[in-house]
Design a protein around this motif. Structure first.
Motif, PDB file in Angstrom:
ATOM      1  N   ASP A  29       0.843  -1.185   0.000  1.00  0.00           N
ATOM      2  CA  ASP A  29       0.000   0.000   0.000  1.00  0.00           C
ATOM      3  C   ASP A  29       0.882   1.239   0.000  1.00  0.00           C
ATOM      4  N   ALA A  30       0.511   2.220  -0.804  1.00  0.00           N
ATOM      5  CA  ALA A  30       1.253   3.475  -0.789  1.00  0.00           C
ATOM      6  C   ALA A  30       1.058   4.136   0.567  1.00  0.00           C
ATOM      7  N   LYS A  31       2.146   4.718   1.095  1.00  0.00           N
ATOM      8  CA  LYS A  31       2.130   5.187   2.474  1.00  0.00           C
ATOM      9  C   LYS A  31       2.038   6.703   2.516  1.00  0.00           C
ATOM     10  N   THR A  32       1.457   7.223   3.568  1.00  0.00           N
ATOM     11  CA  THR A  32       1.424   8.671   3.774  1.00  0.00           C
ATOM     12  C   THR A  32       2.131   9.009   5.076  1.00  0.00           C
ATOM     13  N   THR A  33       2.667  10.216   5.140  1.00  0.00           N
ATOM     14  CA  THR A  33       3.340  10.703   6.339  1.00  0.00           C
ATOM     15  C   THR A  33       2.722  12.032   6.728  1.00  0.00           C
ATOM     16  N   GLN A  34       2.292  12.117   7.998  1.00  0.00           N
ATOM     17  CA  GLN A  34       1.682  13.341   8.505  1.00  0.00           C
ATOM     18  C   GLN A  34       2.328  13.707   9.839  1.00  0.00           C
ATOM     19  N   PRO A  35       2.320  14.992  10.187  1.00  0.00           N
ATOM     20  CA  PRO A  35       2.810  15.363  11.531  1.00  0.00           C
ATOM     21  C   PRO A  35       1.900  14.769  12.595  1.00  0.00           C
ATOM     22  N   ASN A  36       2.476  14.438  13.747  1.00  0.00           N
ATOM     23  CA  ASN A  36       1.678  13.831  14.811  1.00  0.00           C
ATOM     24  C   ASN A  36       0.579  14.765  15.306  1.00  0.00           C
ATOM     25  N   SER A  37       0.916  16.035  15.456  1.00  0.00           N
ATOM     26  CA  SER A  37      -0.069  16.970  15.978  1.00  0.00           C
ATOM     27  C   SER A  37       0.203  18.375  15.461  1.00  0.00           C
ATOM     28  N   MET A  38      -0.857  19.165  15.482  1.00  0.00           N
ATOM     29  CA  MET A  38      -0.753  20.581  15.124  1.00  0.00           C
ATOM     30  C   MET A  38      -1.727  21.356  15.994  1.00  0.00           C
ATOM     31  N   GLU A  39      -1.428  22.631  16.118  1.00  0.00           N
ATOM     32  CA  GLU A  39      -2.286  23.489  16.919  1.00  0.00           C
ATOM     33  C   GLU A  39      -2.666  24.718  16.116  1.00  0.00           C
ATOM     34  N   SER A  40      -3.873  25.174  16.319  1.00  0.00           N
ATOM     35  CA  SER A  40      -4.337  26.344  15.585  1.00  0.00           C
ATOM     36  C   SER A  40      -5.167  27.217  16.508  1.00  0.00           C
ATOM     37  N   ASN A  41      -5.259  28.485  16.164  1.00  0.00           N
ATOM     38  CA  ASN A  41      -6.162  29.379  16.870  1.00  0.00           C
ATOM     39  C   ASN A  41      -7.498  29.417  16.151  1.00  0.00           C
ATOM     40  N   GLU A  42      -8.533  29.597  16.946  1.00  0.00           N
ATOM     41  CA  GLU A  42      -9.874  29.676  16.381  1.00  0.00           C
ATOM     42  C   GLU A  42      -9.956  30.831  15.389  1.00  0.00           C
ATOM     43  N   GLU A  43     -10.723  30.624  14.346  1.00  0.00           N
ATOM     44  CA  GLU A  43     -10.957  31.633  13.309  1.00  0.00           C
ATOM     45  C   GLU A  43      -9.776  31.837  12.367  1.00  0.00           C
ATOM     46  N   GLU A  44      -8.704  31.107  12.567  1.00  0.00           N
ATOM     47  CA  GLU A  44      -7.554  31.228  11.664  1.00  0.00           C
ATOM     48  C   GLU A  44      -7.483  30.038  10.716  1.00  0.00           C
ATOM     49  N   PRO A  45      -6.829  30.215   9.558  1.00  0.00           N
ATOM     50  CA  PRO A  45      -6.706  29.077   8.633  1.00  0.00           C
ATOM     51  C   PRO A  45      -5.725  28.040   9.166  1.00  0.00           C
ATOM     52  N   VAL A  46      -5.950  26.811   8.767  1.00  0.00           N
ATOM     53  CA  VAL A  46      -5.076  25.712   9.163  1.00  0.00           C
ATOM     54  C   VAL A  46      -4.647  24.956   7.902  1.00  0.00           C
ATOM     55  N   HIS A  47      -3.361  24.680   7.830  1.00  0.00           N
ATOM     56  CA  HIS A  47      -2.826  23.915   6.698  1.00  0.00           C
ATOM     57  C   HIS A  47      -2.256  22.607   7.234  1.00  0.00           C
ATOM     58  N   LEU A  48      -2.883  21.517   6.873  1.00  0.00           N
ATOM     59  CA  LEU A  48      -2.448  20.200   7.346  1.00  0.00           C
ATOM     60  C   LEU A  48      -1.706  19.495   6.214  1.00  0.00           C
ATOM     61  N   PRO A  49      -0.408  19.236   6.387  1.00  0.00           N
ATOM     62  CA  PRO A  49       0.365  18.643   5.292  1.00  0.00           C
ATOM     63  C   PRO A  49       0.320  17.116   5.296  1.00  0.00           C
ATOM     64  N   CYS A  50       0.567  16.566   4.117  1.00  0.00           N
ATOM     65  CA  CYS A  50       0.646  15.112   3.975  1.00  0.00           C
ATOM     66  C   CYS A  50       1.648  14.792   2.867  1.00  0.00           C
ATOM     67  N   ASN A  51       2.585  13.924   3.164  1.00  0.00           N
ATOM     68  CA  ASN A  51       3.541  13.473   2.149  1.00  0.00           C
ATOM     69  C   ASN A  51       3.177  12.074   1.685  1.00  0.00           C
ATOM     70  N   HIS A  52       3.223  11.876   0.388  1.00  0.00           N
ATOM     71  CA  HIS A  52       2.923  10.551  -0.193  1.00  0.00           C
ATOM     72  C   HIS A  52       3.799  10.363  -1.418  1.00  0.00           C
ATOM     73  N   SER A  53       5.081  10.206  -1.161  1.00  0.00           N
ATOM     74  CA  SER A  53       6.057  10.179  -2.256  1.00  0.00           C
ATOM     75  C   SER A  53       5.948   8.939  -3.136  1.00  0.00           C
ATOM     76  N   THR A  54       5.312   7.872  -2.648  1.00  0.00           N
ATOM     77  CA  THR A  54       5.213   6.642  -3.450  1.00  0.00           C
ATOM     78  C   THR A  54       3.835   6.500  -4.109  1.00  0.00           C
ATOM     79  N   ILE A  55       3.127   7.586  -4.199  1.00  0.00           N
ATOM     80  CA  ILE A  55       1.792   7.544  -4.788  1.00  0.00           C
ATOM     81  C   ILE A  55       1.861   7.058  -6.232  1.00  0.00           C
ATOM     82  N   SER A  56       0.901   6.245  -6.640  1.00  0.00           N
ATOM     83  CA  SER A  56       0.883   5.788  -8.026  1.00  0.00           C
ATOM     84  C   SER A  56      -0.035   6.703  -8.834  1.00  0.00           C
ATOM     85  N   GLY A  57       0.053   6.558 -10.136  1.00  0.00           N
ATOM     86  CA  GLY A  57      -0.607   7.510 -11.024  1.00  0.00           C
ATOM     87  C   GLY A  57      -2.111   7.621 -10.876  1.00  0.00           C
ATOM     88  N   THR A  58      -2.755   6.561 -10.418  1.00  0.00           N
ATOM     89  CA  THR A  58      -4.211   6.604 -10.334  1.00  0.00           C
ATOM     90  C   THR A  58      -4.726   6.558  -8.898  1.00  0.00           C
TER      91      THR A  58
END
Lengths: 110, 117
Positions: free
Chosen positions: A1-30
Motif C-alpha cells: 500500500d502506498a504510504k502517507t506521512t503526517q505530523p503527529n499533531s498541530m495546533e491552531s487558533n480559532e478563526e484562523e486558517p489551518v494547513h495540514l500537510p501530507c507526504n505521499h512520495s510513493t503515490i501511483s498515477g491513479t
C-alpha cells in the motif's frame, strides 16, 4: 500500500486558517488522495478527496502538489468543532479499500 | 447525505460468548463494506472487506473464524465476534461505499464499543 506521512499533531487558533500537510512520495498515477477526520468516540467523517487538481468543498480545500507527492488540507477558518484527528489516505487503484495511517491530531485554541 | 447505521453502539459481554454487530447503509446500496477496529489512542486498523453475496476478504493477521462476516444484502453486513475474550475489547467501526463507485467517499458508522469482561 502506498504510504502517507503526517505530523503527529498541530495546533491552531480559532478563526484562523489551518494547513495540514501530507507526504505521499510513493503515490501511483491513479491513486486518489482522501482526507477524513475523526472526533472522539465517533466514526471517521469524509472531508475531501482529489486526484490531480485542487479541490474545494464546503468543509475544506485540498491543494495537491504538481508532482502529487504531497498535498495539503486547508481549513479556511478553524473552529473548536474542527478539533479532531485528520487522516490523509491513498486509495488503491482497484482494491477500493482505505488503509488509515496515524493521522494528525489538530487542537484548536479559543 | 449518505448514512451508515451501526448497532449496537455499546455492548458488554462475558468472556466466551459471541457478539453480533450490524452495519446498515440507510439510503444507498453498498456492494462492499469494510470493518475496522480501533484501540484507544490508535488509528483504525482494517480487518476485512465484506462483499455482498460472497466471502469476506480478511487482512493479514485477522482470524476469519474469530471474526465472522456476513454480507447478506446490499444494505446489511454483520460482524460476529465469536468466543469473545477481553483482548477483543475494542471500538469496531464499519464503513460502506456507494455501489459501483470505487473511488467515491466511504461513509462510516458511529462505531460499536465492545467490552468483554
Amino acid at each position: 500500500d502506498a504510504k502517507t506521512t503526517q505530523p503527529n499533531s498541530m495546533e491552531s487558533n480559532e478563526e484562523e486558517p489551518v494547513h495540514l500537510p501530507c507526504n505521499h512520495s510513493t503515490i501511483s498515477g491513479t491513486d486518489y488522495i482522501h482526507w477524513y477526520r475523526q472526533l472522539p468516540s465517533q466514526g471517521p467523517e469524509y472531508v475531501i478527496h482529489g486526484l490531480t487538481s485542487n479541490v474545494n468543498n464546503r468543509m475544506a480545500s485540498l491543494a495537491i502538489a504538481e508532482d502529487r507527492k504531497s498535498s495539503t488540507l486547508i481549513l479556511h477558518r478553524a473552529t473548536l468543532r474542527d478539533a479532531a484527528v485528520y487522516y490523509c489516505i491513498l486509495s488503491m487503484e482497484y482494491g477500493n479499500k482505505l488503509v488509515f495511517g496515524a493521522g494528525t491530531i489538530l487542537r484548536v485554541k479559543s | 447525505g449518505a448514512v451508515v447505521s451501526q448497532h449496537p453502539s455499546r455492548v458488554i459481554c462475558k468472556s466466551g460468548t459471541s457478539v453480533k454487530i450490524e452495519c446498515r447503509s440507510l439510503d444507498f446500496q453498498a456492494t462492499t463494506m469494510f470493518w475496522y477496529r480501533q484501540f484507544p489512542k490508535k488509528s483504525l486498523m482494517l480487518m476485512a472487506t465484506s462483499n455482498e453475496g460472497s466471502k469476506a476478504t480478511y487482512e493479514q493477521g485477522v482470524e476469519k473464524d474469530k471474526f465472522l462476516i456476513n454480507h447478506a444484502s446490499l444494505t446489511l453486513s454483520t460482524l460476529t465476534v465469536t468466543s469473545a475474550h477481553p483482548e477483543d475489547s475494542s471500538f469496531y467501526i464499519c464503513s460502506a461505499r456507494f455501489r459501483g463507485s470505487y473511488n467515491s467517499p466511504l461513509h462510516f458508522g458511529n462505531g460499536t464499543r465492545l467490552t468483554v469482561t
